[in-house]
Design a protein around this motif. Structure first.
Motif, short mmCIF file in Angstrom:
data_model
loop_
_atom_site.label_atom_id
_atom_site.label_comp_id
_atom_site.label_asym_id
_atom_site.label_seq_id
_atom_site.Cartn_x
_atom_site.Cartn_y
_atom_site.Cartn_z
N UNK A 52 39.20 32.75 15.54
CA UNK A 52 39.12 31.30 15.36
C UNK A 52 40.33 30.68 16.03
N UNK A 53 40.14 29.61 16.75
CA UNK A 53 41.26 28.91 17.36
C UNK A 53 41.09 27.42 17.17
N UNK A 54 42.24 26.75 17.16
CA UNK A 54 42.23 25.31 16.99
C UNK A 54 43.44 24.73 17.70
N UNK A 55 43.26 23.59 18.33
CA UNK A 55 44.35 22.91 19.02
C UNK A 55 44.95 21.82 18.15
N UNK A 56 46.26 21.69 18.24
CA UNK A 56 46.98 20.64 17.51
C UNK A 56 47.86 19.89 18.50
N UNK A 57 47.91 18.58 18.38
CA UNK A 57 48.79 17.79 19.23
C UNK A 57 50.23 18.16 18.93
N UNK A 58 51.02 18.29 20.00
CA UNK A 58 52.43 18.61 19.82
C UNK A 58 53.10 17.40 19.18
N UNK A 117 52.99 21.83 10.23
CA UNK A 117 52.35 21.68 8.92
C UNK A 117 50.83 21.82 9.04
N UNK A 118 50.25 21.19 10.04
CA UNK A 118 48.81 21.28 10.25
C UNK A 118 48.39 22.71 10.58
N UNK A 119 49.19 23.38 11.39
CA UNK A 119 48.90 24.78 11.76
C UNK A 119 48.95 25.68 10.53
N UNK A 120 49.97 25.46 9.70
CA UNK A 120 50.11 26.26 8.47
C UNK A 120 48.91 26.05 7.55
N UNK A 121 48.50 24.82 7.36
CA UNK A 121 47.35 24.51 6.50
C UNK A 121 46.09 25.19 7.03
N UNK A 122 45.88 25.11 8.33
CA UNK A 122 44.73 25.75 8.98
C UNK A 122 44.72 27.26 8.75
N UNK A 155 46.45 27.35 18.24
CA UNK A 155 46.68 28.37 17.22
C UNK A 155 45.45 29.26 17.17
N UNK A 156 45.68 30.56 17.27
CA UNK A 156 44.59 31.53 17.29
C UNK A 156 44.77 32.48 16.12
N UNK A 157 43.69 32.74 15.40
CA UNK A 157 43.70 33.71 14.31
C UNK A 157 42.54 34.68 14.53
N UNK A 158 42.83 35.95 14.31
CA UNK A 158 41.79 36.97 14.48
C UNK A 158 41.99 38.05 13.43
N UNK A 159 40.92 38.74 13.11
CA UNK A 159 41.04 39.92 12.25
C UNK A 159 40.17 41.02 12.83
N UNK A 181 48.41 33.91 16.69
CA UNK A 181 49.06 33.61 17.98
C UNK A 181 49.17 32.11 18.13
N UNK A 182 50.20 31.71 18.85
CA UNK A 182 50.38 30.32 19.23
C UNK A 182 50.50 30.30 20.75
N UNK A 183 49.70 29.45 21.38
CA UNK A 183 49.62 29.40 22.84
C UNK A 183 50.10 28.04 23.31
N UNK A 184 50.99 28.06 24.30
CA UNK A 184 51.43 26.81 24.91
C UNK A 184 51.21 26.91 26.41
#
Length: 146
Positions: free
Chosen positions: A20-26, A32-37, A77-81, A89-92
């Motif tokens: 699962x991945x999701x983008x957040x505005x810098x 905080x949003x990344x942590x909640x996700x 932000x990428x999460x995998x299992x 992972x965090x991608x910039x």
């Protein structure tokens, strides 16, 4: 994030359907949003509280670093299992830092910042960095219960 498009194709092949991945505005809200996700996602996956705390720490530190040290408009932000292991992972999309942050440069004892990647490394089973184009992917892993 042109290079991230290739990662979006490769990750499901590597990890199966549990990516699962999701983008957040810098912004100052990004960590905080990344942590909640991530904590929400780990909860959906049935992770124990220790793994959720690990995920909160890791993604907060990595997202903060991406917001502070890059000019990416969006932080991914990428999460995998896979096979009992959780990966974050965090991608910039850069510019990448001039110095390798994994080089072990220590913060002063009285510093209030500068220890994020050391924390990620210390609390994770494994961690690292991949570079692609001008961007970076920082990742960490931790055991999960399936």
């Amino acid at each position: 994030m042109i290079a991230f498009t290739g990662l979006r194709t490769a990750l499901p092949v590597l990890f199966g359907s549990h990516v699962v991945w999701r983008g957040f505005l810098r912004s100052k809200e990004c960590p905080r949003q990344s942590r909640k996700f991530v904590v929400s996602l780990l909860g959906i996956w049935g992770a124990e509280s220790e793994a959720c705390e690990w995920g909160a720490l890791v993604v907060t530190e990595l997202a903060t670093n991406a917001c502070v040290h890059t000019h990416s408009p969006v932080i991914q932000v990428v999460a995998a299992r896979f096979r009992g292991v959780g990966y974050l992972a965090v991608v910039d999309d850069g510019p990448a830092p001039r110095k390798n942050p994994w080089a072990g440069v220590s913060a002063a004892d009285d510093a209030v910042s500068g220890r994020g990647l050391q924390l990620v490394s210390a609390f994770s089973a494994s961690s690292g960095r991949f570079r692609f184009g001008s961007g970076s992917l920082f990742w960490a892993s931790h055991p999960l219960r399936d």
